[in-house]
Design an enzyme around this catalytic site. Structure first.
Site, PDB file in Angstrom:
ATOM      1  N   GLU A 221      -9.930   6.346   2.159  1.00 59.59           N
ATOM      2  CA  GLU A 221     -10.863   5.383   2.727  1.00 59.59           C
ATOM      3  C   GLU A 221     -10.044   4.173   3.126  1.00 59.59           C
ATOM      4  OE1 GLU A 221     -10.158   5.541  -0.492  1.00 59.59           O
ATOM      5  OE2 GLU A 221      -9.437   3.471  -0.544  1.00 59.59           O
TER       6      GLU A 221
ATOM      7  N   SER B  25       1.861  -9.648  -0.715  1.00 65.71           N
ATOM      8  CA  SER B  25       1.494  -8.231  -0.669  1.00 65.71           C
ATOM      9  C   SER B  25       1.618  -7.589   0.708  1.00 65.71           C
ATOM     10  CB  SER B  25       0.071  -8.042  -1.188  1.00 65.71           C
ATOM     11  OG  SER B  25      -0.824  -8.835  -0.435  1.00 65.71           O
TER      12      SER B  25
ATOM     13  N   LYS C 221       0.816  -1.226   0.000  1.00 64.26           N
ATOM     14  CA  LYS C 221       0.000   0.000   0.000  1.00 64.26           C
ATOM     15  C   LYS C 221       0.846   1.271   0.000  1.00 64.26           C
ATOM     16  CE  LYS C 221      -4.183  -1.793   0.313  1.00 64.26           C
ATOM     17  NZ  LYS C 221      -5.155  -1.595  -0.761  1.00 64.26           N
TER      18      LYS C 221
END
Lengths: 255, 389
Positions: free
Chosen positions: B106, B373, B84
């Site tokens: 969000e 990830s 991220k």
């Protein structure tokens, strides 16, 4: 004739020295049973155009009042079929023009061609689709035209003159100016910025201009009034009904 | 292809009030993402702050068991513990170059919120994060983490009180605050240009992986596997391999419990095309176009939509999308922890689970790269909760 029908309604109000009134109610609010009674009442009390909201689970442009009402309607089972069935029964009794206001996905899943044909048959004059801006409506414009139905553009305080000019090429029945840089039910500040934007819109568009979002009462309009032809109100009407009021006494103040 | 579209997917299905900030963002992307000052600054931050390049790790123990070569692209080792951060650092820097002073974001599980709050803190921007009220309860530590980083967390009470409602709330906030605020969207979803922007910022994963696997094996892998919720880690590793048709791209969606009638997040496998959050893509929806709730054991995969470019990859056949169920992801979570000493995020565990299913189906000289990830620390509460239930 829906373009002319919508314009005639607004122009007629102007000829009577008042702003055209465009109340908004989500279909099935406050209950599936009472909804059509409220629509009849709005019609009896001077509504010129009635916006029927098509409930959607994820309404991005709506504030908590409209969203909450729409979610309740969905929970009762309201859908497009129910709306069209109701229109078939009640539309002949209504003097007001009818437009449907809803988000694109339920329309897309219904099928655009079928939607427009069914809407036409049910006596609908046009559509307000908040998440269908100019670029995305283009592929469907010919189908709107084929049915003689209107796509009514929403404009904002941040819409440039050049973009207004692009919308003006669609020759809409009327345009809907959003009074705030915000969502429905936002606190509205009817100030000079808005007046300037309305003046720009008046120069660009030959059609009437309606103002909506955050409008509660005619006292609010003040000097804005001379720059608009119609007012749209939704959240305030919903709140009024939720608080035990009726459409008739809400409309009374706008006479 | 229409601008802003991938085949028939994509677009800008947003209120007119969001068109100006989207155009402003598109212009900024065109200007700064090709600008040497911006790129140099981003590269520096990615190297010294994020910790790039992340390693490509060879799973010696599992490879021996599986009968093929298994590699992990270690995004779990990036700052804040997941891919991220690549996106949020890039978008936060872009926001600064655009003259914005605040970020709105969000978050579902909280990882994107933490990554946005981190980037905002580092670059001196204000930050507000919308999070579904249910997620605020479920992810209390991440809420505290965001607040510690200086962000304001707003609990969203509407709808299903989860990620999709947080996105609605963030879009609404952006409408009202567009002059000062950039919307730091967390995945390759949303209206154009977000799917493109996030893909550009995440494709660093695939670029590095391509160089690393070539250096280590002298060739490209047979298969690349990544989990897909919104799909940013998957698109990040897939995209640089897009022209290499011999490389199979496999996205793994969350099938939830797999029990009939239960919710899941397998949008590409079980959804239909529609419009949500500004884009035309595959969705979980009713026949009437109402959005259905989604579910996954992995909070980051719990989203009823998917990035429009994945929809295009699916329909064009460039990638295929498989389903892994909660229990398989859990088994993979334990397997990777115990066999390689790496505790994976439950999202990534879906991709690992798919790779484990390939046992006996590949040749001994085949190489498979799994995009790991994120790390699993954030999910220990969920896993331990299941162990105790």
């Amino acid at each position: 004739m829906s373009k002319q029908g919508l314009r005639d309604k607004i122009n007629q109000a102007g000829a009577e020295g008042r702003k055209a009134l465009i109340p908004f109610l989500p279909a099935g609010f406050p209950s599936m049973q009472r909804f059509w009674e409220e629509i009849l009442m709005l019609d009896e009390h001077n509504a010129d155009i009635i916006e029927i909201g098509v409930p959607f689970s994820d309404p991005v442009a709506d504030g908590p009042v409209v969203e909450g009402a729409s979610i309740k309607c969905l929970a009762q089972g309201v859908n497009l079929e129910w709306i069209f069935a109701g229109l078939k029964e009640y539309r002949p009794r209504l003097k007001a023009e009818i437009v449907l206001m809803g988000y694109f996905n339920p329309f897309l899943q219904f099928g655009i061609k079928k939607l427009l044909a069914t809407a036409k048959e049910a006596g609908v004059s046009g559509f307000i689709v908040p998440d269908l801006p100019l670029e995305e409506v283009k592929p469907y414009l010919s189908e709107f035209k084929a049915q003689g139905l209107e796509y009514i553009p929403l404009l904002g305080l941040n819409t440039s003159v050049s973009r207004m000019e692009e919308y003006a090429e669609l020759d809409p029945a009327f345009v809907y100016m959003v009074s705030v840089l915000g969502i429905t039910g936002s606190k509205v500040d009817l100030n000079q910025v808005l007046i300037e934007k309305l003046k720009q819109a008046k120069e660009v568009f030959s059609c009437p201009i309606a103002l909506g979002f955050g409008l509660k009462s005619p006292d609010q309009l003040g000097s804005i009034a001379e720059h608009i032809d119609a007012v749209v109100f939704g959240s305030a009407l919903i709140r009024h009904i939720e608080d035990g009021g009726s459409s008739s006494d809400f409309m009374g103040q706008w006479k | 292809m229409r601008k802003g579209y991938f085949g028939s997917f994509g677009g800008q299905f947003v209120p007119e009030l969001l068109i100006p900030p989207l155009k402003e963002l598109e212009q900024a992307m065109d200007k700064f993402l090709a600008h040497s000052d911006f790129l140099q600054e981003l590269k520096g931050i990615l190297a010294d702050y994020v910790g790039r390049p992340t390693p490509l790790y060879y799973c010696k123990n599992l490879s021996r068991e599986l009968g093929f070569h298994l590699w992990l692209k270690r995004e779990d080792l990036a700052h804040t513990g997941a891919h991220k951060i690549n996106n949020t650092i890039g978008q936060a820097l872009l926001a600064k170059y655009m003259g914005k002073t605040s970020l709105v974001a969000e978050t579902g599980a909280g990882q994107h919120g933490v990554a946005t709050a981190t980037a905002a803190a580092m670059l001196g921007l204000e930050c507000i994060v919308f999070m579904g009220a249910k997620d605020v309860e479920r992810q209390a530590i991440n809420v505290r983490r965001m607040e510690l980083l200086g962000a304001k967390v707003e609990a969203v009470q509407s709808g299903t009180k989860t990620l999709k409602d947080a996105i609605n709330a963030a879009l609404r906030y952006w409408i009202s605050h567009q002059q000062t605020t950039h919307y730091c969207l967390g995945s390759v979803v949303g209206p154009h240009p977000f799917p493109l922007l996030v893909r550009e910022l995440q494709s660093v994963i695939g670029q590095e992986a391509k160089e690393q696997i070539k250096e280590k094996t002298g060739r490209l892998p047979k298969i690349i596997v990544a989990c897909v919720g919104g799909g940013s880690n998957a698109m990040g590793i897939f995209y640089p391999f897009y022209p290499d048709k011999e490389v199979e791209l496999v996205g793994v969606e969350a099938g939830g419990s797999g029990k009939p009638g239960s919710y899941h997040s397998a949008t590409l496998n079980k959804g239909t095309a529609g419009v949500l959050h500004g884009t035309h893509t595959y969705l979980l929806q009713t026949g009437e176009g109402q959005i259905l709730p989604s579910h996954s054991i992995a909070p980051g995969l719990d989203y009823p939509g998917v990035g429009p470019e994945h929809s295009y990859f699916k329909d064009s056949g460039r990638a295929r999308y498989e389903v892994v169920y909660d229990h398989q992801a859990l088994e993979a979570f334990y397997a990777l922890s115990q066999k390689e000493g790496i505790i994976p995020a439950l999202e990534s565990s879906h991709a690992v689970a798919y790779a484990l299913e390939l046992k006996g189906k590949l040749n001994s000289d085949d190489h498979v790269v799994v995009n790991l990830s994120g790390r699993g620390d954030k999910d220990l509460g969920i896993v331990f909760g299941l162990e105790n239930s």
